[in-house]
Design a protein around this motif. Sequence first.
Motif, PDB file in Angstrom:
ATOM      1  N   LEU A  56      15.105  -5.002  -9.254  1.00  0.00           N
ATOM      2  CA  LEU A  56      14.866  -3.906  -7.969  1.00  0.00           C
ATOM      3  C   LEU A  56      14.633  -2.622  -8.777  1.00  0.00           C
ATOM      4  CD1 LEU A  56      14.985  -3.256  -5.100  1.00  0.00           C
ATOM      5  CD2 LEU A  56      17.408  -2.663  -5.522  1.00  0.00           C
ATOM      6  N   GLN A  57      13.203  -2.207  -8.567  1.00  0.00           N
ATOM      7  CA  GLN A  57      12.678  -1.068  -9.238  1.00  0.00           C
ATOM      8  C   GLN A  57      12.055  -0.226  -8.206  1.00  0.00           C
ATOM      9  OE1 GLN A  57      10.793  -1.277 -12.977  1.00  0.00           O
ATOM     10  NE2 GLN A  57      12.512  -2.881 -13.881  1.00  0.00           N
ATOM     11  N   ALA A  58      12.007   0.788  -8.528  1.00  0.00           N
ATOM     12  CA  ALA A  58      11.299   2.030  -7.575  1.00  0.00           C
ATOM     13  C   ALA A  58      10.436   2.958  -8.616  1.00  0.00           C
ATOM     14  CB  ALA A  58      12.527   2.643  -6.905  1.00  0.00           C
ATOM     15  N   GLY A  59       9.513   3.590  -7.922  1.00  0.00           N
ATOM     16  CA  GLY A  59       8.461   4.185  -8.659  1.00  0.00           C
ATOM     17  C   GLY A  59       7.329   4.270  -7.816  1.00  0.00           C
ATOM     18  N   ASN A  60       6.061   4.573  -8.562  1.00  0.00           N
ATOM     19  CA  ASN A  60       4.941   4.688  -8.397  1.00  0.00           C
ATOM     20  C   ASN A  60       3.622   4.262  -9.451  1.00  0.00           C
ATOM     21  OD1 ASN A  60       4.690   6.930  -9.426  1.00  0.00           O
ATOM     22  ND2 ASN A  60       5.019   7.850  -7.705  1.00  0.00           N
ATOM     23  N   ARG A  61       2.624   4.515  -9.208  1.00  0.00           N
ATOM     24  CA  ARG A  61       1.732   4.116 -10.331  1.00  0.00           C
ATOM     25  C   ARG A  61       1.927   4.791 -11.586  1.00  0.00           C
ATOM     26  NH1 ARG A  61      -4.017   6.894  -9.754  1.00  0.00           N
ATOM     27  NH2 ARG A  61      -3.142   8.419  -7.924  1.00  0.00           N
ATOM     28  N   ALA A  62       2.656   5.901 -11.512  1.00  0.00           N
ATOM     29  CA  ALA A  62       3.133   6.966 -12.810  1.00  0.00           C
ATOM     30  C   ALA A  62       4.031   5.895 -13.474  1.00  0.00           C
ATOM     31  CB  ALA A  62       3.426   8.119 -12.387  1.00  0.00           C
ATOM     32  N   GLY A  63       5.035   5.092 -12.792  1.00  0.00           N
ATOM     33  CA  GLY A  63       5.893   4.569 -13.853  1.00  0.00           C
ATOM     34  C   GLY A  63       7.055   3.818 -12.611  1.00  0.00           C
ATOM     35  N   PHE A  64       7.742   2.995 -13.015  1.00  0.00           N
ATOM     36  CA  PHE A  64       8.818   2.263 -12.288  1.00  0.00           C
ATOM     37  C   PHE A  64      10.133   2.309 -13.216  1.00  0.00           C
ATOM     38  CE2 PHE A  64       6.912   0.872  -8.490  1.00  0.00           C
ATOM     39  CZ  PHE A  64       5.624   0.958  -8.713  1.00  0.00           C
ATOM     40  N   ALA A  89      13.122  -6.605   1.637  1.00  0.00           N
ATOM     41  CA  ALA A  89      13.865  -5.516   1.906  1.00  0.00           C
ATOM     42  C   ALA A  89      13.173  -4.565   3.044  1.00  0.00           C
ATOM     43  CB  ALA A  89      14.078  -4.575   0.668  1.00  0.00           C
ATOM     44  N   ALA A  90      14.108  -3.992   3.763  1.00  0.00           N
ATOM     45  CA  ALA A  90      13.777  -3.178   5.151  1.00  0.00           C
ATOM     46  C   ALA A  90      14.790  -2.004   4.872  1.00  0.00           C
ATOM     47  CB  ALA A  90      14.013  -3.908   6.253  1.00  0.00           C
ATOM     48  N   LEU A 134       8.248  -2.868  -1.098  1.00  0.00           N
ATOM     49  CA  LEU A 134       8.184  -2.102   0.177  1.00  0.00           C
ATOM     50  C   LEU A 134       7.770  -0.607  -0.152  1.00  0.00           C
ATOM     51  CD1 LEU A 134       9.368  -2.184   3.092  1.00  0.00           C
ATOM     52  CD2 LEU A 134      11.711  -1.689   1.927  1.00  0.00           C
ATOM     53  N   ALA A 135       7.133  -0.226   0.497  1.00  0.00           N
ATOM     54  CA  ALA A 135       6.904   1.291   0.901  1.00  0.00           C
ATOM     55  C   ALA A 135       7.792   2.154   1.336  1.00  0.00           C
ATOM     56  CB  ALA A 135       5.389   1.679   1.075  1.00  0.00           C
ATOM     57  N   VAL A 136       8.589   3.064   0.701  1.00  0.00           N
ATOM     58  CA  VAL A 136       9.566   3.838   1.453  1.00  0.00           C
ATOM     59  C   VAL A 136       9.015   5.190   1.105  1.00  0.00           C
ATOM     60  CG1 VAL A 136      11.955   4.555   1.638  1.00  0.00           C
ATOM     61  CG2 VAL A 136      11.393   2.251   1.104  1.00  0.00           C
ATOM     62  N   GLY A 137       8.653   5.806   1.925  1.00  0.00           N
ATOM     63  CA  GLY A 137       8.164   7.359   1.699  1.00  0.00           C
ATOM     64  C   GLY A 137       7.137   7.286   0.805  1.00  0.00           C
ATOM     65  N   LYS A 138       7.422   8.078  -0.306  1.00  0.00           N
ATOM     66  CA  LYS A 138       6.388   8.308  -1.489  1.00  0.00           C
ATOM     67  C   LYS A 138       6.882   7.325  -2.571  1.00  0.00           C
ATOM     68  CE  LYS A 138       4.588  12.667  -0.833  1.00  0.00           C
ATOM     69  NZ  LYS A 138       5.909  13.639  -0.225  1.00  0.00           N
ATOM     70  N   GLU A 178       0.795  -1.249  -0.122  1.00  0.00           N
ATOM     71  CA  GLU A 178      -0.068  -0.095   0.084  1.00  0.00           C
ATOM     72  C   GLU A 178       0.753   1.189   0.027  1.00  0.00           C
ATOM     73  OE1 GLU A 178      -2.191   0.442   3.473  1.00  0.00           O
ATOM     74  OE2 GLU A 178      -3.813   1.747   2.503  1.00  0.00           O
ATOM     75  N   LEU A 179       0.538   2.130  -0.945  1.00  0.00           N
ATOM     76  CA  LEU A 179       1.258   3.445  -0.748  1.00  0.00           C
ATOM     77  C   LEU A 179       0.375   4.300  -1.230  1.00  0.00           C
ATOM     78  CD1 LEU A 179       4.168   4.747  -0.851  1.00  0.00           C
ATOM     79  CD2 LEU A 179       4.330   4.581  -3.316  1.00  0.00           C
ATOM     80  N   ASP A 180       0.105   4.800  -2.560  1.00  0.00           N
ATOM     81  CA  ASP A 180      -1.106   5.652  -2.954  1.00  0.00           C
ATOM     82  C   ASP A 180      -2.048   4.632  -3.722  1.00  0.00           C
ATOM     83  OD1 ASP A 180       0.609   6.703  -6.055  1.00  0.00           O
ATOM     84  OD2 ASP A 180       0.766   4.867  -4.917  1.00  0.00           O
ATOM     85  N   GLY A 181      -2.853   3.966  -2.736  1.00  0.00           N
ATOM     86  CA  GLY A 181      -3.422   2.978  -3.332  1.00  0.00           C
ATOM     87  C   GLY A 181      -3.010   1.561  -2.976  1.00  0.00           C
ATOM     88  N   LEU A 182      -3.660   0.693  -3.618  1.00  0.00           N
ATOM     89  CA  LEU A 182      -2.977  -0.671  -3.303  1.00  0.00           C
ATOM     90  C   LEU A 182      -2.489  -1.144  -4.388  1.00  0.00           C
ATOM     91  CD1 LEU A 182      -6.418  -2.360  -1.679  1.00  0.00           C
ATOM     92  CD2 LEU A 182      -4.333  -1.824  -0.523  1.00  0.00           C
ATOM     93  N   TYR A 183      -1.489  -1.915  -4.450  1.00  0.00           N
ATOM     94  CA  TYR A 183      -0.564  -2.486  -5.566  1.00  0.00           C
ATOM     95  C   TYR A 183      -0.588  -4.132  -5.220  1.00  0.00           C
ATOM     96  CZ  TYR A 183       1.496   1.930  -6.517  1.00  0.00           C
ATOM     97  OH  TYR A 183       1.787   3.274  -6.879  1.00  0.00           O
ATOM     98  N   LEU A 184      -0.823  -4.812  -6.422  1.00  0.00           N
ATOM     99  CA  LEU A 184      -0.894  -6.180  -6.197  1.00  0.00           C
ATOM    100  C   LEU A 184       0.041  -6.842  -7.380  1.00  0.00           C
ATOM    101  CD1 LEU A 184      -2.600  -8.742  -5.461  1.00  0.00           C
ATOM    102  CD2 LEU A 184      -3.979  -8.209  -7.182  1.00  0.00           C
ATOM    103  N   MET A 185       0.919  -7.848  -7.134  1.00  0.00           N
ATOM    104  CA  MET A 185       1.961  -8.186  -8.012  1.00  0.00           C
ATOM    105  C   MET A 185       2.182  -9.634  -7.960  1.00  0.00           C
ATOM    106  SD  MET A 185       4.803  -6.455  -5.700  1.00  0.00           S
ATOM    107  CE  MET A 185       3.687  -5.286  -5.278  1.00  0.00           C
TER     108      MET A 185
END
Lengths: 277, 373, 793
Positions: free
Chosen positions: B324-332, B347-348, B309-313, B272-279
């Motif tokens: 290992l990718q980072a992003g949000n629903r706008a893109g990764f 990860a932690a 893992l949700a880290v900040g935004k 969960e970050l800005d909404g729910l992510y399912l993968m």
Amino acid sequence: MPLAPNRILVLLDGGSHCREALHRAGLIAGVIDVPLDLLWFGTRPAWEGMDDALAQLHGDRTVHLLDPTASLFETLRNEWAREPYSLLVKGCDPHHGEATLTAPLDWRLLREVPAPVLLVKRIEPWAGGCVLAAINPLHDGPQQAALDESVLRAADLVATLVGAQLHTVVATAPPMLGAKAEDQLASLIAARARDATQTLCQRLALSPQQHHIGEGPAEFWISQISNDLNAALLVISTSARRGVRGALFGNTAEDILDRTATDVLVMRAGSVMTDQT
Amino acid sequence: MGFNVQGRFRRLFMLLGISTLSLPGLAADSFATEGFDRLQVPTLVSQRATQSLLLDIDTAGERLVAVGEQGVVLLSDDQGERWRQGAVPVSVLLTAVHFVDAQQGWAVGHDGTVLHSADGGASWSLQLDGNELNTLRVKQLEAELEALRLDAEAAPMVLEALEYALEDARFTQEEGPHMPLLDVWFADSQHGFVLGAYGQLLRTLDGGRSWQTLGHQLPNPDRFHLNSLLATRSGDLYIAGEAGLLLRSRDAGRTWAALESPYDGSFFAMAELDGLYLMGLRGNLFHSPDGEHWQALELDSSATLNNALAVGKTLLLLGQGGLLQAGNRAGFAPLQQPRSRQSLSAAAVAGARLIVVGEGGIQRKDMPQEGAQ
Amino acid sequence: MKRLTLSILGLVKGSEQLIERLMFHRRRTLLALFALITLLLGWQASQIRPDASFVKMIPTEHPYVENYLNYRDDLAGLGNSVRVVVAATDGDIFTASFQETLRKVTDELFFLPGVDRSALASIWTPNVRWTEVTEEGFVGGPVIPDDYDGSPAALENLRTNILRSGQVGRLVANDFGSAIVQVPLFDRDPESGAALDYQQLSHLLETLVRQPYESDAVRIHITGFAKVVGDLIDGARDVALFFAVAFGVTLVLLYLYSGSLSGTLIPLGCSLVAVVWQLGLLRLLGYGLDPYSMLVPFLVFAIAVSHGVQVVNTVAQEAAQGADNVLAARRAFRALYIPGLTALLSDGLGFVTLMVIQIQVIQDLAIAASIGVAVIILTNLLLLPLLMSWCGVGARAIARAKRATASTRSAWALLTVFARPRGATVALLVAAGMALAGLQLSTGLKIGDLDSGAPELRKDSRYNLDNAFVTENYSTSSDVFVVMVTTAPEQCSSFATLERVDRLQHYLTNVPGVQSSLSLADVSERVTAGLNEGSLKWRSVSRNQFVINASLAYVPGGLMNTDCSLLPLIMFLDDHKAETLSRVTASVKAFAARHDSDAIQFRLAAGNSGIEAATNEVIGTAQYKMLLMVYGVVSLLCLLTFRSLRTVICIILPLALTSLLCQALMATLGIGVKVATLPVIALGVGIGVDYGIYIYTKLNSFLLQGQSLPDAYLATLRTTGKSVAFTGLTLAIGVVLWVFSPIKFQADMGILLTFMFLWNMLGALILLPALTCVLYRHSGARVRQKETSDLLS
């Protein structure tokens, strides 16, 4: 088996030293007064060139001429069976090579004839010369001791009969490194040999003129001394190895024949001469 | 130091079983002399534990706790610089760990293992194993069946379902204590869930001393594996599983409803970050504001996604082949090119560092920059 | 005891007389016989072939190796194998031309004789596959599919397949710059039963694989035991060249020393004849020349030369005293009979004791060395005097000998200081100090290989460069250690078995030196995960036997046998140093001690490192066992001959010092004790004992004559000592040139042999008299008197 001085058998073939042999045999027969039996062998016609020598022989000596019926050695055996002879005389062949398959005649005589064998090379009389008795007192074993004794007695007898000096000659084994001290040092070996010789002579009640102790091998030393002294007669014993052993190892007496210029009297086991005087 | 006359004595000592520093675990009698069962044999203390297969990591206060193969539990109090092992009484593959605070935590794994630690992960005790799990399922289902049979108004379908569940539980008991548990979550030190293969779901209300099986009550007739449990900020509980299974409970786990699933392959994680992510399988990633309407997100990789893992935004995605990718629903975008092809499991965050665990053990990376990539 | 030794001496004396008689009575016959035998054996020797075998190098009675040999058929590819690397010089392997080359190379290797075709592995063989997990489950296929056509698309597909196959770091380099063809070999051809011909294989690898396919774009690297042996055999020509150099040096120096042509040619000729006889007899007995035993013929030559020089020297001395050729030869034969025979017999019997080592290469070497030494008795103690009896030493040598005995001053007088108490004590103290230093240094002596690659060849040899390439670019090391897990039939895949194997793997991966491991348990874990969509959380051995069975539906070759009673656990080690191997074996043994039962056993060991662990263990004990036996035999023989414990000490202690210092030298030079280098020190004892015995017997003879020790010592030095010094120096000079050999093994041996020749010589010349002085100091005069009085009584 002790032999009384019986007849003397002389082998003649008209070859080298034949005359010397006949002459020598006559001299001996004269001294000890025994009949002479002459046997001709070989390929040359019988008694060729010997007439004058034979004539010289005849006299008051009994001389028989024997007919060889069969081979030489068979004849010798038959003669021995008929009446043992106390001495065999022959002229020494000049050269006995080792390259033959069968042993040279002289060697065979030394090996197979049961009586002492005299191989003659010189014409000069023995009187006044020196008689060398070749003994090996350091060698172990009763057989060798008996042989030494018979050699000494024979040499002494001859020396007494013809008026010659008796010498002994002993060839010691060369030193061996690493062996017992007594076998390692030439001086110790010589000292032992000298002692043994003197002991033996004392036991036999003989007093030789000189002992010649030297480093062997035997055929080298003995022949060297006999040539240096210009000896009249060399008396030596033989182990009479026959057959394969004879072919492989040979006999020292046979090896000496070619190296020495003197007459050689070879004693063998069983041919002990008794004291005749 | 060479192999020499003196060295031979050392060797003799080693052969006599007297341990030296170079031999792991011999001093602690980690081998049973007779019969060897990984449910009864404590974990091996080893020097290369940080390179073992590690499947999950959580924070217990300031401490990092990672779990993985052969019962390995690793603790670090200095943001991942140095690690030490916890004392674990089993040697099974541990699949998940969750700490409610700096002391109380639970870990689950294969063979029905549920472990509890009250000291921040330094020592663990076995609260449940496969045999007990099987027994409690059978007993509980027998009791429920008994009660239902006595109930005249029981629907025949429900009865049949319960009989079927009991039969299934009995079969499982015959097969032995093999039940893999795949995730664990505790609301607090008393209430928690463990879930796993073949549709197993168990709940405890007393901190793990006793458990109730709920798997038979789930809308999961094919007994698909339950892979991951997510508790949202709004208090909902989601379970994602095999073959696109998606369940939600709005009453703290008493009842569960099946949701429309956007994919019929396996889901392995939710976040969960800005909404729910399912993968899950083959790089499939979906986003939903409410859990019911899902939208597929594009990734430039088709590697299976294992965890997030949700880290900040930012949401960090971890997957097979070192993804290992980072992003949000706008893109990764990839955080960094994978140096090795070893897969990442979890990860932690530890201070300014990111601790990633996976097939090759522990890796320490820099935190991603804030903001969209 | 005294009676025993005396009776033996009597026998020796008697035998000498018989032999002497025979020799000199029938010289020509004997010579003809020798010539005939030499011709026959020479013909045999010319047919001798290199004979190497993997099994011969390993201790077959060691439990590890027995286990390996029991299960050898089930462990295909884990024993003898060769790796052929095809490397692209520019770019990577994903070009059509490279793949075509790789395919051709794979095919070429497939048809080589001795190759285990079913286990041959490269990306082009059908047994190398890729697998992947999809929604439908597992998919897989051969890395090179049937429809491969070399197009860019196919090459892309190939890249993906390789990544999915897990062969990166195994059959494909980490940087994708090269690919390996793994070629397992049969020690014996299963159809014809013929042993693997290493020379032919190496030759074929060069002519059929490396030469045709190497080009500007492609380089070929080849590693593996078979290639090492092949290179060594090919290097035999170089080895022989350096032997010839040593021979030439000896020839020249011997002529300068003796001044006699016949006195040079005849001993060297007889020594060569000894070597010819030795090789011929070996061939007759069915042996071949093992490249690791290439030292032995030269050793036989060296020992023969030592004895030959002694004989010639003695002949010259006898001739100087006036004997003719025959007499001189005969006297020399008799004089040297006892020391010569003692030395050679102790050498021969000493070498025979090497047979206790349970490694066939060493047993063969023991036989070869013993035969060689026995033959020297015939050629240098019999044939040599025989030939000298015809030729003599020549006038010049006799004149020299006469001059030497005549002169009273001598440079050797300087050394007599060691025969006096003070000098002797100093010498012995220095020797003791060196012994201590040697002891200290030799603790650093390592068993087994110390470097990677083949230590027998130079670091910059083709083989070692190839090996370095493989180590740099691939993850699986070539150091493989296999634990054989045996169970009842059909039980190798049971949960109980796999659970324990899994535990053992985890345990072993934590032993320093173990890089990684692989077993059926790994396959089960990975496939179980694969059956669950590749989820890492499923990577565990399932308790459910049905799941296990499903996971093992397709098992890559070599991880279990056909009736599922053997499960190899393959470990890849960081290196094959002795410490690593002993750590690993100790760990496995500890585990096995607690877990072996009727149902499951953990057996050591297979794989080249496993077998090397066994070899290291055997060598560790063998080293000392060997020296003990050789010294024991030599001491006993010396005792029987010389009948004095003090004598034995005088002869043996300098030898012991040499052995100790040689060990220290090996430790400092970084030469590890392996099957190849193990017998060197024991062979060195054989060389040295000759010097000691000759010097001692000569010294003793002078002492018995009543001379004081310094005088006797000086006399010895001027006669025997000179020969010993000369022989030692000459052989050392001849051998030191081996340092330039391209075969590092020969270069190492050259250094060790040089050292041993020199040190043995110094020990015999300096330490022996010093020890005699010290040991007999108090009883010196009395001993001599006792000896003399003994024989007069």
